[in-house]
Design a protein around this motif. Sequence first.
Motif, PDB file in Angstrom:
ATOM      1  N   TRP A 230       0.889  -1.597  -0.173  1.00  0.00           N
ATOM      2  CA  TRP A 230       0.273  -0.169   0.182  1.00  0.00           C
ATOM      3  C   TRP A 230       0.990   1.512  -0.019  1.00  0.00           C
ATOM      4  O   TRP A 230       1.727   1.199   0.711  1.00  0.00           O
ATOM      5  N   ASN A 231       0.142   1.777  -0.688  1.00  0.00           N
ATOM      6  CA  ASN A 231       0.980   3.536  -1.126  1.00  0.00           C
ATOM      7  C   ASN A 231       0.143   5.183  -0.923  1.00  0.00           C
ATOM      8  O   ASN A 231      -0.641   4.304  -1.760  1.00  0.00           O
ATOM      9  N   ASP A 232       0.217   5.219  -0.286  1.00  0.00           N
ATOM     10  CA  ASP A 232      -0.669   7.034   0.194  1.00  0.00           C
ATOM     11  C   ASP A 232      -1.008   7.515  -0.634  1.00  0.00           C
ATOM     12  O   ASP A 232      -1.707   8.501  -0.491  1.00  0.00           O
ATOM     13  N   GLN A 237      -4.905   7.982  -7.161  1.00  0.00           N
ATOM     14  CA  GLN A 237      -5.044   7.244  -8.890  1.00  0.00           C
ATOM     15  C   GLN A 237      -6.156   6.006  -8.702  1.00  0.00           C
ATOM     16  O   GLN A 237      -6.394   5.324  -9.265  1.00  0.00           O
ATOM     17  N   CYS A 238      -5.822   4.682  -7.826  1.00  0.00           N
ATOM     18  CA  CYS A 238      -6.688   4.141  -7.150  1.00  0.00           C
ATOM     19  C   CYS A 238      -7.987   4.187  -7.176  1.00  0.00           C
ATOM     20  O   CYS A 238      -8.904   2.805  -8.291  1.00  0.00           O
ATOM     21  N   TYR A 239      -8.419   5.249  -6.884  1.00  0.00           N
ATOM     22  CA  TYR A 239      -9.526   5.238  -6.117  1.00  0.00           C
ATOM     23  C   TYR A 239     -10.152   5.883  -7.942  1.00  0.00           C
ATOM     24  O   TYR A 239     -12.002   5.265  -8.113  1.00  0.00           O
ATOM     25  N   GLU A 240      -9.895   6.224  -8.725  1.00  0.00           N
ATOM     26  CA  GLU A 240     -10.055   7.157  -9.928  1.00  0.00           C
ATOM     27  C   GLU A 240     -10.803   5.511 -10.440  1.00  0.00           C
ATOM     28  O   GLU A 240     -11.767   5.614 -11.565  1.00  0.00           O
ATOM     29  N   SER A 241      -9.338   4.982 -10.470  1.00  0.00           N
ATOM     30  CA  SER A 241      -9.463   3.308 -11.366  1.00  0.00           C
ATOM     31  C   SER A 241     -10.217   3.229 -10.862  1.00  0.00           C
ATOM     32  O   SER A 241     -10.911   2.388 -11.707  1.00  0.00           O
ATOM     33  N   LEU A 242     -10.813   2.065 -10.091  1.00  0.00           N
ATOM     34  CA  LEU A 242     -11.568   2.212  -9.333  1.00  0.00           C
ATOM     35  C   LEU A 242     -12.903   2.341  -9.978  1.00  0.00           C
ATOM     36  O   LEU A 242     -14.179   1.602  -9.747  1.00  0.00           O
ATOM     37  N   ILE A 243     -13.559   3.735 -10.426  1.00  0.00           N
ATOM     38  CA  ILE A 243     -14.703   4.467 -10.349  1.00  0.00           C
ATOM     39  C   ILE A 243     -15.120   3.922 -11.170  1.00  0.00           C
ATOM     40  O   ILE A 243     -16.058   3.746 -12.304  1.00  0.00           O
ATOM     41  N   LEU A 244     -14.220   3.996 -12.228  1.00  0.00           N
ATOM     42  CA  LEU A 244     -13.662   3.919 -14.076  1.00  0.00           C
ATOM     43  C   LEU A 244     -14.551   2.762 -14.245  1.00  0.00           C
ATOM     44  O   LEU A 244     -15.106   2.405 -15.592  1.00  0.00           O
ATOM     45  N   ASN A 245     -13.448   1.618 -13.707  1.00  0.00           N
ATOM     46  CA  ASN A 245     -13.675  -0.045 -13.488  1.00  0.00           C
ATOM     47  C   ASN A 245     -14.895  -0.006 -12.892  1.00  0.00           C
ATOM     48  O   ASN A 245     -15.389  -1.938 -12.206  1.00  0.00           O
ATOM     49  N   PHE A 283      -0.310  -0.579  -7.137  1.00  0.00           N
ATOM     50  CA  PHE A 283       0.307  -1.645  -5.977  1.00  0.00           C
ATOM     51  C   PHE A 283       1.040  -2.403  -6.115  1.00  0.00           C
ATOM     52  O   PHE A 283       1.828  -2.702  -5.080  1.00  0.00           O
ATOM     53  N   ARG A 284       1.508  -2.855  -7.700  1.00  0.00           N
ATOM     54  CA  ARG A 284       2.377  -4.307  -7.500  1.00  0.00           C
ATOM     55  C   ARG A 284       3.463  -4.158  -7.397  1.00  0.00           C
ATOM     56  O   ARG A 284       4.355  -3.477  -7.755  1.00  0.00           O
TER      57      ARG A 284
END
Length: 397
Positions: A230-232, A237-245, A283-284
């Motif tokens: 995890w990286n704060d 960016q991760c949140y936006e990617s989840l919204i888009l998908n 995060f990978r």
Amino acid sequence: MIKNCFSNFIKVVKVLHDTIIWLQVSKDVTICGQDDYVGCVYLPPISSNYYKMYECDIFYELINCVEKYSTESSKVFLLGDMNARTAIGNDFIKHDSLYGSIFDDFNHIFNYMSDNNLPVRRNPDQGTNEYGTKLLNLCRSTGLRIVNGRHKDGTANDFTFCGSRGMSVVDYLIVPFDYFHIVEQFIVSNFTSFSDHAPLHIRLQCKALSYTHEQQNRNVSSSTFDSFRWNDDLKEQCYESLILNSGLLSQIVFCDAQKSQDGIDNYIETFTTQLTDIVAPFFRSTSNKSIDSQRTSRKFVCKTTDKPWFNCECRRLRHVYLSALNMFNKNKIAENHQRLISTKRQYKVFENKLKRQYKRQEGDMLEHLRKSDPKKFYRMFQKKRFPGVLFVMIKIY
């Protein structure tokens, strides 16, 4: 790894009163080419409240299941905590063979197979109880034999339970008398701080184990593997990617999954794979260390972050208790047993005292907060909602 190899060959066929689980092992795995059944057993003591919950004799139910699954084409294995103390009682019928000429004249009529006189078991526990008598009778009537105290390596001749009243042997591996040769390893391991029972380490011969397990170990040990950290800084960016998908995830969540083991497995695997693909770019991280090297270099540290009451004195008492446990595992004499029980009791009593004090303080703090700032108090118990989930629901409906 083992679970992945054998998930298609082992399945649960029956759960009896939440105390006995029957597993069916496919003939594709077993040495003798036939389906075998393994009973994972816990028999509560007759005097316990847990036993009184059932309106039946649990041991009688166990015997019925053994008779049901024991056929000419399948064998039964029993493993677990049976609370049975058997001392060195015979689990076979002594002098069960007939005189030669009589046996030849009548064997074709009765088709009787006499018991083999196995060597006497080496058992450090000389006590007996009612369950022990029943267990020996079960063995004599079904052809099952106790492996404890008989295994060729001699590492199964030890106590399996250590309580405040003493030590005993109540955990067993029981197999058909002609299946002793497939028990490659049977070890009564050292006692740990997690249970009063010693873990049983068992290794059986099987077809897939000789190739699949070793082959996968060879492949995994020389390969790299992916992990996620995890990286704060990347959470937005991760949140936006989840919204888009979110639309794609919602289609997976609300699709009709087949009501079967394979259907549920495929459903979870699809969702996990899709979610991994979404968050992996952020995060990978790839590690060059093999799994085997990770296991050898891993240090097991006692984490006490979830125990705020755990102070220095409690840590000291735990260290004394673990030292006594280590001494007892090296030499299981009465003196070491008494020291183990004493240090364990001191540690547990002190830890429980600190835990009660902490909970009392937390309760007083919450009570004060409820009176002084009710809004903040009730906000502490509100469920936190993930905005992405709300967006999915709005889009669907």
